[in-house]
Design a protein around this motif. Structure first.
Motif, PDB file in Angstrom:
ATOM      1  N   GLU A   2       0.848  -1.196   0.000  1.00  0.00           N
ATOM      2  CA  GLU A   2       0.000   0.000   0.000  1.00  0.00           C
ATOM      3  C   GLU A   2       0.882   1.243   0.000  1.00  0.00           C
ATOM      4  O   GLU A   2       1.862   1.341   0.728  1.00  0.00           O
ATOM      5  N   ARG A   3       0.512   2.197  -0.842  1.00  0.00           N
ATOM      6  CA  ARG A   3       1.239   3.467  -0.902  1.00  0.00           C
ATOM      7  C   ARG A   3       0.353   4.595  -0.361  1.00  0.00           C
ATOM      8  O   ARG A   3      -0.834   4.662  -0.692  1.00  0.00           O
ATOM      9  N   ILE A   4       0.949   5.471   0.431  1.00  0.00           N
ATOM     10  CA  ILE A   4       0.219   6.602   1.014  1.00  0.00           C
ATOM     11  C   ILE A   4       1.005   7.885   0.730  1.00  0.00           C
ATOM     12  O   ILE A   4       2.223   7.937   0.935  1.00  0.00           O
ATOM     13  N   LEU A   5       0.289   8.916   0.289  1.00  0.00           N
ATOM     14  CA  LEU A   5       0.908  10.210   0.003  1.00  0.00           C
ATOM     15  C   LEU A   5       0.607  11.187   1.142  1.00  0.00           C
ATOM     16  O   LEU A   5      -0.508  11.226   1.659  1.00  0.00           O
ATOM     17  N   ILE A   6       1.615  11.989   1.500  1.00  0.00           N
ATOM     18  CA  ILE A   6       1.480  12.992   2.563  1.00  0.00           C
ATOM     19  C   ILE A   6       2.034  14.314   2.031  1.00  0.00           C
ATOM     20  O   ILE A   6       3.078  14.340   1.371  1.00  0.00           O
ATOM     21  N   ALA A   7       1.332  15.421   2.313  1.00  0.00           N
ATOM     22  CA  ALA A   7       1.805  16.718   1.823  1.00  0.00           C
ATOM     23  C   ALA A   7       1.063  17.855   2.519  1.00  0.00           C
ATOM     24  O   ALA A   7      -0.028  17.671   3.063  1.00  0.00           O
ATOM     25  N   TRP A   8       1.681  19.042   2.524  1.00  0.00           N
ATOM     26  CA  TRP A   8       0.951  20.275   2.811  1.00  0.00           C
ATOM     27  C   TRP A   8       0.206  20.678   1.532  1.00  0.00           C
ATOM     28  O   TRP A   8       0.732  20.490   0.428  1.00  0.00           O
ATOM     29  N   ILE A   9      -0.963  21.242   1.667  1.00  0.00           N
ATOM     30  CA  ILE A   9      -1.656  21.804   0.504  1.00  0.00           C
ATOM     31  C   ILE A   9      -1.124  23.216   0.281  1.00  0.00           C
ATOM     32  O   ILE A   9      -1.199  24.070   1.165  1.00  0.00           O
ATOM     33  N   GLY A  10      -0.568  23.459  -0.880  1.00  0.00           N
ATOM     34  CA  GLY A  10      -0.004  24.770  -1.190  1.00  0.00           C
ATOM     35  C   GLY A  10      -0.984  25.658  -1.944  1.00  0.00           C
ATOM     36  O   GLY A  10      -1.949  25.184  -2.545  1.00  0.00           O
ATOM     37  N   GLY A  11      -0.737  26.963  -1.890  1.00  0.00           N
ATOM     38  CA  GLY A  11      -1.592  27.905  -2.602  1.00  0.00           C
ATOM     39  C   GLY A  11      -1.589  27.663  -4.098  1.00  0.00           C
ATOM     40  O   GLY A  11      -2.614  27.839  -4.774  1.00  0.00           O
ATOM     41  N   PHE A  12      -0.447  27.225  -4.641  1.00  0.00           N
ATOM     42  CA  PHE A  12      -0.363  26.931  -6.076  1.00  0.00           C
ATOM     43  C   PHE A  12      -1.280  25.771  -6.446  1.00  0.00           C
ATOM     44  O   PHE A  12      -1.922  25.783  -7.498  1.00  0.00           O
ATOM     45  N   ASP A  13      -1.361  24.769  -5.567  1.00  0.00           N
ATOM     46  CA  ASP A  13      -2.260  23.633  -5.819  1.00  0.00           C
ATOM     47  C   ASP A  13      -3.703  24.097  -5.883  1.00  0.00           C
ATOM     48  O   ASP A  13      -4.447  23.736  -6.801  1.00  0.00           O
ATOM     49  N   PRO A  99       0.974   0.565   9.435  1.00  0.00           N
ATOM     50  CA  PRO A  99       2.389   0.263   9.727  1.00  0.00           C
ATOM     51  C   PRO A  99       3.144  -0.383   8.564  1.00  0.00           C
ATOM     52  O   PRO A  99       4.374  -0.299   8.514  1.00  0.00           O
ATOM     53  N   LYS A 100       2.436  -1.021   7.627  1.00  0.00           N
ATOM     54  CA  LYS A 100       3.121  -1.710   6.529  1.00  0.00           C
ATOM     55  C   LYS A 100       3.124  -0.899   5.234  1.00  0.00           C
ATOM     56  O   LYS A 100       3.652  -1.361   4.215  1.00  0.00           O
ATOM     57  N   ALA A 101       2.537   0.279   5.264  1.00  0.00           N
ATOM     58  CA  ALA A 101       2.432   1.078   4.038  1.00  0.00           C
ATOM     59  C   ALA A 101       3.735   1.811   3.743  1.00  0.00           C
ATOM     60  O   ALA A 101       4.522   2.116   4.643  1.00  0.00           O
ATOM     61  N   GLN A 102       3.943   2.096   2.458  1.00  0.00           N
ATOM     62  CA  GLN A 102       5.068   2.916   2.026  1.00  0.00           C
ATOM     63  C   GLN A 102       4.609   4.379   2.034  1.00  0.00           C
ATOM     64  O   GLN A 102       3.702   4.758   1.300  1.00  0.00           O
ATOM     65  N   LEU A 103       5.231   5.206   2.881  1.00  0.00           N
ATOM     66  CA  LEU A 103       4.850   6.610   2.998  1.00  0.00           C
ATOM     67  C   LEU A 103       5.719   7.459   2.078  1.00  0.00           C
ATOM     68  O   LEU A 103       6.952   7.360   2.099  1.00  0.00           O
ATOM     69  N   SER A 104       5.069   8.279   1.265  1.00  0.00           N
ATOM     70  CA  SER A 104       5.776   9.201   0.374  1.00  0.00           C
ATOM     71  C   SER A 104       5.357  10.626   0.713  1.00  0.00           C
ATOM     72  O   SER A 104       4.158  10.917   0.813  1.00  0.00           O
ATOM     73  N   ILE A 105       6.335  11.513   0.892  1.00  0.00           N
ATOM     74  CA  ILE A 105       6.052  12.916   1.209  1.00  0.00           C
ATOM     75  C   ILE A 105       6.344  13.764  -0.018  1.00  0.00           C
ATOM     76  O   ILE A 105       7.469  13.765  -0.538  1.00  0.00           O
ATOM     77  N   GLN A 106       5.322  14.487  -0.490  1.00  0.00           N
ATOM     78  CA  GLN A 106       5.510  15.433  -1.595  1.00  0.00           C
ATOM     79  C   GLN A 106       5.945  16.757  -0.961  1.00  0.00           C
ATOM     80  O   GLN A 106       5.161  17.436  -0.281  1.00  0.00           O
ATOM     81  N   ILE A 107       7.216  17.116  -1.150  1.00  0.00           N
ATOM     82  CA  ILE A 107       7.774  18.271  -0.444  1.00  0.00           C
ATOM     83  C   ILE A 107       7.662  19.569  -1.238  1.00  0.00           C
ATOM     84  O   ILE A 107       7.999  20.635  -0.717  1.00  0.00           O
ATOM     85  N   SER A 108       7.175  19.523  -2.477  1.00  0.00           N
ATOM     86  CA  SER A 108       7.121  20.744  -3.290  1.00  0.00           C
ATOM     87  C   SER A 108       6.128  21.783  -2.760  1.00  0.00           C
ATOM     88  O   SER A 108       6.452  22.976  -2.709  1.00  0.00           O
TER      89      SER A 108
END
Length: 503
Positions: A2-13, A99-108
């Motif tokens: 399982e893949r999970i995405l994490i990010a702040w929501i930016g004004g550009f988004d 606990p078993k998921a792959q966490l990806s952080i979108q830092i842009s």
């Protein structure tokens, strides 16, 4: 996996989402080769400026990923300590739930401070996360961070210390009583602000201690030997605002029998505290802005220019950013005074402080009655200074919302001390000293369905109200309380007690 995405929501988004375009988050979730089962977002945008809810609704139409959003209030989008706390809390929750998921952080998306905190957390406390970046030229790609960070910086208060320059709390703040970690951090931040001659804006509901903080900031500053002037802007008649702020010349208007200084002149060299600052009308805001920009003023009816050197501290219980968006408050004045910002929480949110404050206030109140005629006459054998709260009275304090905050708590305890002469304030005596609540909360009364509501939140609030009431009515007898509420067994009632943290 399982893949999970994490990010702040930016004004550009958000801006690009409204225009049907794409941003870093949209580009990441709509990749052809990678699918995310869930995405967790942090957002610090006020709805008046950026509608993140509308953005999320649009994003739901673009992806099958399950989306979650936490709205975060930040003193500043560059406040490392607050950003760290929010990001660490989210990563900890997601990791615990998956606990078993792959966490990806979108830092842009987000500010440089937000990007730096993501990297700091990912390189220390959550080393298994991957970092993503997005650009028009390269699209979405994994970001390789070619360095490691010492694990010493895993602690959130390390960043908080950096954000506050590691300055200890000044003794001037000792009168602000608290055992709450967030309040102690606010006191430390206020100590930093006191050491810099900048304007301060204090946000908070009535009774949260805004004047206490303003007074302490003045007493801890280089201006402490100079005057501190305090003015409640909400109490000034509109026709007297200019005269009160800037003074007037004799004969300037009917009743102006002599020359009179305004509060700016009276505070010259020192500090001016303007409480209920958000109540100033727009025309007065214009004239106030000129004084702040130029450091000069004219008394009403006088052409002579007077120089003033004043440090301004303002306080309000209004959302000034919302007032700016609606045109009720000048944006240029807001940014002029919102340099150092403190957000004071209501006492209900100050974990560990309610009983501590109640006991502290009782210690201050009780001696006022120790020499009363009733005591001298022997009507009370106990020493008034020994007055305490019974355990059940403390439970009442913990269950009450205290909309008036410290001021309401103080007046309630004062009435209890006036009316009841025993050494112990009982549950009934405290309840009698409290003002009766209006039926139904303001939130319940305000529901019109003109906009979407969280029905489950309303139901939970109503359930908690009656679970607590049954607990009080039966003196904590679960079986009787369950019967009052129509539960088939006290185990069902016990689950509600655990749900709402009632002990």
């Amino acid at each position: 996996m399982e893949r999970i995405l994490i990010a702040w929501i930016g004004g550009f988004d958000i801006d690009n989402g409204h225009d049907g375009g794409t941003g870093a988050i949209h580009a990441t979730l709509t990749q052809d080769d990678i699918t995310y089962s869930r995405a967790y977002f942090l957002c610090n945008y006020d709805k008046a400026f950026k509608d993140s809810d509308a953005y999320l609704d649009w994003l739901n139409t673009q992806t099958e990923t399950t989306l979650h959003k936490d709205d975060i209030t930040l003193t500043s989008p560059q406040d490392f300590g607050e950003i760290y706390d929010a990001a660490d809390k989210l990563l900890s929750q997601v990791q615990a739930q998956h606990p078993k998921a792959q966490l990806s952080i979108q830092i842009s998306p987000g500010t440089p401070a937000m990007q730096a905190v993501w990297i700091l957390l990912g390189k220390t406390k959550y080393p298994n996360v991957t970092f993503l970046q997005s650009s028009k030229e390269q699209g979405v790609h994994e970001a390789h961070i070619p360095f490691n960070i010492s694990a010493e910086f895993q602690l959130g208060n390390k960043l908080t210390d950096l954000a506050t320059s590691n300055v200890p709390t000044h003794a001037a703040f000792d009168d602000i009583k608290t055992q709450n970690a967030d309040m102690n951090r606010l006191k430390q931040k206020a100590s930093v602000l006191a050491s810099h001659d900048i304007p301060v804006l204090i946000n908070g509901a009535s009774g949260t201690g805004k004047e206490l903080f303003a007074t302490a900031i003045h007493n801890a500053s280089e201006r402490r030997s100079q005057p501190l002037q305090i003015l409640n802007c909400g109490a000034i008649p509109k026709e007297l605002i200019d005269s009160t702020l800037f003074g007037h010349k004799k004969g300037a208007f009917t009743g102006a029998l002599s020359d009179q200084k305004g509060v700016f002149e009276a505070a010259n060299g020192g500090t001016l505290f303007l409480d209920e600052f958000g109540e100033l009308p727009l025309d007065a805001q214009v004239r106030l802005l000129r004084v702040l920009q130029e450091g000069t003023l004219n008394r009403v009816g006088d052409s002579k220019t007077i120089k003033v050197d004043v440090r301004l501290i303002c306080a309000t219980n209004k959302d000034l950013m919302q007032a700016v968006a609606s045109g009720e408050f000048r944006e240029d004045l807001f940014y002029r005074i919102a340099v150092g910002v403190l957000n004071l929480p209501p006492i209900k949110e100050r974990k560990g402080d309610l009983i501590y404050l109640a006991d502290t206030l009782l210690e201050q109140i009780s001696p006022q009655f120790s020499t009363s005629g009733e005591l001298q006459a022997g009507m009370n054998e106990s020493k008034q200074g020994d007055k305490k709260l019974s355990p059940k009275a403390k439970n009442i304090i913990l269950s009450h919302d205290w909309p008036g905050n410290v001021r309401e708590l103080h007046s309630t305890l004062l009435r209890a001390c006036l009316w009841y002469k025993g050494a112990i304030i009982s549950e009934q005596e405290l309840t009698d000293a409290m003002f009766a609540k209006a039926q139904g909360s303001a939130k319940e009364q305000a529901i019109t369905l003109d906009q979407a509501v969280d029905l489950q939140e309303i139901l939970d609030s109503l359930e908690e109200k009656y679970v607590r009431l049954a607990w009080q009515k039966t003196n904590g007898q679960k079986k009787k309380a369950a019967e009052l509420l129509g539960f088939s067994s006290y185990q069902n009632y016990n689950k509600r007690l655990e749900k709402y943290g009632i002990k």
